[in-house]
Design a protein around this motif. Structure first.
Motif, PDB file in Angstrom:
ATOM      1  N   ASP A   1     -37.505  26.683 -29.846  1.00 28.06           N
ATOM      2  CA  ASP A   1     -38.718  25.991 -29.428  1.00 28.06           C
ATOM      3  C   ASP A   1     -38.946  24.864 -30.424  1.00 28.06           C
ATOM      4  O   ASP A   1     -39.125  25.122 -31.625  1.00 28.06           O
ATOM      5  N   LEU A   2     -38.918  23.633 -29.968  1.00 27.90           N
ATOM      6  CA  LEU A   2     -38.899  22.479 -30.854  1.00 27.90           C
ATOM      7  C   LEU A   2     -40.228  21.736 -30.844  1.00 27.90           C
ATOM      8  O   LEU A   2     -40.691  21.277 -29.791  1.00 27.90           O
ATOM      9  N   LEU A   3     -40.830  21.643 -32.025  1.00 27.85           N
ATOM     10  CA  LEU A   3     -42.057  20.868 -32.236  1.00 27.85           C
ATOM     11  C   LEU A   3     -43.203  21.317 -31.348  1.00 27.85           C
ATOM     12  O   LEU A   3     -43.985  20.499 -30.844  1.00 27.85           O
TER      13      LEU A   3
ATOM     14  N   GLY B   1     -50.296  22.653 -37.575  1.00 32.14           N
ATOM     15  CA  GLY B   1     -49.252  21.651 -37.363  1.00 32.14           C
ATOM     16  C   GLY B   1     -48.358  22.006 -36.184  1.00 32.14           C
ATOM     17  O   GLY B   1     -48.820  22.447 -35.145  1.00 32.14           O
ATOM     18  N   ARG B   2     -47.046  21.848 -36.392  1.00 33.31           N
ATOM     19  CA  ARG B   2     -46.064  22.174 -35.366  1.00 33.31           C
ATOM     20  C   ARG B   2     -44.941  22.992 -35.969  1.00 33.31           C
ATOM     21  O   ARG B   2     -44.790  23.058 -37.193  1.00 33.31           O
ATOM     22  N   ARG B   3     -44.144  23.597 -35.081  1.00 32.55           N
ATOM     23  CA  ARG B   3     -43.030  24.425 -35.523  1.00 32.55           C
ATOM     24  C   ARG B   3     -41.778  24.099 -34.728  1.00 32.55           C
ATOM     25  O   ARG B   3     -41.849  23.680 -33.577  1.00 32.55           O
ATOM     26  N   MET B   4     -40.642  24.348 -35.395  1.00 30.14           N
ATOM     27  CA  MET B   4     -39.359  24.351 -34.699  1.00 30.14           C
ATOM     28  C   MET B   4     -38.756  25.729 -34.971  1.00 30.14           C
ATOM     29  O   MET B   4     -38.350  26.021 -36.101  1.00 30.14           O
TER      30      MET B   4
ATOM     31  N   VAL C   1     -43.689  22.048 -39.541  1.00 31.40           N
ATOM     32  CA  VAL C   1     -43.893  20.595 -39.535  1.00 31.40           C
ATOM     33  C   VAL C   1     -45.396  20.331 -39.593  1.00 31.40           C
ATOM     34  O   VAL C   1     -46.121  20.573 -38.646  1.00 31.40           O
ATOM     35  N   ARG C   2     -45.834  19.821 -40.733  1.00 35.09           N
ATOM     36  CA  ARG C   2     -47.255  19.496 -40.899  1.00 35.09           C
ATOM     37  C   ARG C   2     -47.378  18.398 -41.961  1.00 35.09           C
ATOM     38  O   ARG C   2     -46.485  18.204 -42.767  1.00 35.09           O
TER      39      ARG C   2
ATOM     40  N   ALA D   1     -42.506  14.407 -42.558  1.00 41.73           N
ATOM     41  CA  ALA D   1     -41.800  14.774 -41.322  1.00 41.73           C
ATOM     42  C   ALA D   1     -40.311  14.944 -41.543  1.00 41.73           C
ATOM     43  O   ALA D   1     -39.691  15.866 -41.004  1.00 41.73           O
ATOM     44  N   TRP D   2     -39.697  14.054 -42.333  1.00 45.84           N
ATOM     45  CA  TRP D   2     -38.249  14.128 -42.538  1.00 45.84           C
ATOM     46  C   TRP D   2     -37.849  15.448 -43.188  1.00 45.84           C
ATOM     47  O   TRP D   2     -36.978  16.159 -42.700  1.00 45.84           O
TER      48      TRP D   2
END
Length: 208
Positions: A92-94, A100-103, A124-125, A131-132
């Motif tokens: 599950d991407l972004l 925030g978000r997860r991958m 991802v937060r 972000a990188w």
């Protein structure tokens, strides 16, 4: 929609009998992974290499504003003396999560006939400045699943469903932090609606 290949490599440390339950696929599926992976920072008992994962993004997740994908091939080095082929998996991407978000990546291998699950998450937060690093850092646990609790059947399709449904007990036997390796190769492996995917990926990577 889009296909690409990805490789993630990093040191992992042994974990002594950490009880674990594979959570159902969804917003809470990766909860706890970052915490456990952090307990082995600095350990180098072995190197875990998720090599040549073939990721097929099948569509978007409207509820969590991210992408749903299947991992249908790859090789895992570092669990046993021999490389182990990926039986099946998903990603599950972004997708949106708390803060925030997860991958989230989850793949199944068989070690001496026993199911072992590699469960990893990129948190991802923090927006564009982080972000990188966030999208190239996978906090990872290796879970030896209780065979008696694993669904019966020998078809990869059934196993994929079992990975998604979760609620399977086991023990974390190793954990650590992996990094994406070979970004150029990953980029050149993209096939499908590349522009549309990259546009959506970048937007989600920097916006919560």
């Amino acid at each position: 929609m889009i296909r690409f290949r990805e490789r993630m490599v990093g040191p992992v440390g042994a974990v002594a009998r950490e009880p674990w339950v594979l959570r159902p696929r969804g917003p809470a599926a990766a909860d706890g992974i970052v915490r456990v992976a952090g307990t082995t920072v600095g350990a180098r008992d072995s190197v875990l290499d998720l090599a040549d994962l073939h990721v097929h993004v099948t569509g978007t997740d409207a509820d969590r504003d991210g992408y749903r994908a299947v991992v249908h091939r790859g090789t895992v080095h570092g669990i046993g003396p021999e490389p182990l082929p990926v039986v099946c998996g998903f990603a599950d991407l972004l997708t949106r999560s708390v803060g925030g978000r997860r991958m989230h990546y989850r793949v199944l291998v068989l070690h001496r006939g026993r199911p072992v699950v590699v469960d990893g998450v990129k948190a991802v937060r923090g927006g564009v400045r982080t972000a990188w690093t966030a999208t190239t850092t996978l906090h990872t646990v290796v879970v030896a699943v209780d065979p008696s609790a694993w669904a019966s059947g020998t078809e990869a399709g059934g196993w994929t469903r079992r990975l998604e449904v979760g609620d399977v007990p086991g023990e974390v036997v190793a954990a650590g932090v992996l990094r994406v390796r070979g970004l150029l190769r990953q980029g050149t492996s993209l096939r499908g609606d590349v522009l549309g995917f990259l546009t959506g990926f970048l937007r989600r990577a920097v916006v919560r």
